[in-house]
Scaffold this motif. Structure first.
Motif, short mmCIF file in Angstrom:
data_model
loop_
_atom_site.label_atom_id
_atom_site.label_comp_id
_atom_site.label_asym_id
_atom_site.label_seq_id
_atom_site.Cartn_x
_atom_site.Cartn_y
_atom_site.Cartn_z
N SER A 235 -54.21 10.05 11.29
CA SER A 235 -52.93 9.47 11.69
C SER A 235 -51.87 10.57 11.67
N PRO B 146 -43.78 1.55 11.19
CA PRO B 146 -45.22 1.83 11.19
C PRO B 146 -45.62 2.70 12.38
N SER B 147 -44.71 2.92 13.32
CA SER B 147 -45.05 3.66 14.54
C SER B 147 -45.10 5.15 14.26
N THR C 189 -47.85 6.14 11.69
CA THR C 189 -49.26 6.25 12.07
C THR C 189 -49.47 7.12 13.31
N ARG D 79 -51.36 3.77 18.29
CA ARG D 79 -51.15 2.35 18.62
C ARG D 79 -52.08 1.43 17.84
N VAL E 125 -50.82 0.46 14.30
CA VAL E 125 -49.43 0.04 14.05
C VAL E 125 -49.32 -1.39 13.53
N ILE F 260 -40.16 -0.87 15.12
CA ILE F 260 -41.44 -0.66 15.80
C ILE F 260 -41.21 -0.18 17.23
N GLN G 132 -48.09 5.98 20.31
CA GLN G 132 -47.87 5.09 19.17
C GLN G 132 -47.13 3.81 19.54
#
Ligand code: PEP
Ligand code: MN
Length: 349
Positions: A246, A270-271, A274, A277, A280, A297, A312
């Motif tokens: 990630s 979370p975008s 990580t 996609r 996420v 996001i 992402q």
């Protein structure tokens, strides 16, 4: 240390308490906390005798602060701060979801994704008009034109706008349009920018620096609070580690750790955490389960063509599914999703 004055304390009593502390070499700043005057006292020489302060007329309580940050600490406020994001209460039981593209690329791209995320229950729209890019050859954002597009998106959808200011020169222009100004991870320790953000009348979303400890992060928030802006929303966005599956590593454990240390709302991105996609939505759910007050996001209608961070960005359909999952998850945790904007006029032509 914090010196809390009684509600009935007179101006003379307050002045006497300040003079007494300053007489012991302390630096004293006056602020209000729940309608009461509160003195933030720093610089008292170690061992300096502050014992008499508690007995002074008008002084209600003397609270020792054992942390390097004061205003951000739970000692300053045991109650959660509720940040008013354009009328939305952030940091209470309601969960905030801010969704949208990494960057504002065009009017149609932005309006299309704004309509989609508003329909599916987001309350905020994200999108950079000014973009901090690792490479000087990458798309740098549309600047002022991007801000105008965001303002139009708000008109059409009612979504609150969260967008980044990268330097002091951009701050006033961004704050004019934004409902909350983002300070990015790379700028978390841009101290002049933090101080200037303390002087704007809009909430600040403060991203965690990619190698910042919790203390570093809260001290960055302290700069904004100390400069006079109490409306800071912290945003965890992943830290640099050796992991190669990630882009960054989402530090989920910082959510309860931060919530224990500070009264400020904590949301999660979370975008950027990580960079992929496929990861996420799972991390978004995990963040809410860990106690986050909301999410930031990246969503893009056509990620393959995105000018930045396409890998992402989740698709609008995936965002819809995530919102349905969060609607189920939230009540289990004693939370609910904040209401989506009511005004959703006709889609853009
Ligand atoms: C962003 O939110 O678009 C961004 C650049 O985030 P960060 O500062 O966390 O990298
Ligand atoms: Mn991005």
């Amino acid at each position: 240390m914090l010196v809390l004055l009684a509600r009935h304390a007179t101006d003379i009593e307050i002045a006497q308490a300040i003079a007494s502390l300053e007489g012991r070499g302390a630096l004293v700043q006056s602020t209000t906390q729940g309608g009461q005057t509160c003195l933030v006292v720093t610089g008292l020489a170690p061992g300096a005798d502050a014992s008499g302060i508690g007995a002074m007329p008008g002084v209600e309580q003397v609270l020792p602060v054992t942390r390097p940050y004061i205003l951000a600490s739970r000692t300053f406020s045991a109650d959660n701060t509720i940040v008013d994001l354009g009328g939305l209460p952030v940091g209470g039981e309601g969960l905030l979801v801010i969704a949208g593209p990494c960057a504002v690329e065009s009017r149609s791209q932005t309006l299309t994704v704004a309509q989609a995320v508003a329909r599916d229950g987001a309350q905020g729209l994200r999108g950079g008009a000014y973009k901090p890019r690792t490479s000087p050859y990458s798309f740098q954002g549309l600047g002022s034109e991007g801000l105008e597009i965001l303002a139009e998106a708000r008109e059409r959808t009612g979504l609150k706008i969260v967008t980044e200011a990268m330097d002091i020169d951009q701050l006033a222009e961004v704050a004019l349009i934004a409902d909350a100004v983002q300070i990015g991870a790379r700028n978390m320790q841009n101290f002049p920018l933090l101080k200037a953000a303390g002087e704007i009348g809009k909430p600040v979303v403060l991203k965690r620096g990619m190698s910042a400890t919790l203390t570093d992060w809260l001290l960055a928030a302290e700069y904004i609070l100390d400069a006079g802006n109490p409306n800071v929303i912290l945003c965890e966005r992943g830290i640099r580690t050796f992991a190669d599956h990630s882009r960054n590593t989402l530090d989920l454990s910082i959510i309860p750790a931060a919530k224990a240390e500070t009264h400020l709302p904590v949301i999660v991105d979370p975008s950027h955490a990580t960079g992929r996609r496929a990861l996420v939505s799972a991390m978004a759910r995990a963040a809410i389960a860990a106690g986050a007050d909301g999410l930031l996001i990246e969503v893009h209608g056509n990620p393959g063509e995105a000018q930045s961070d396409g890998e992402q960005a989740i698709l609008p359909g995936e965002f819809r599914t995530l919102m349905q999952e969060l609607a189920v998850l939230a009540p289990i945790l004693g939370r609910h999703l904040l209401p989506a904007p009511i005004a959703q006029p006709a889609p853009a032509e």
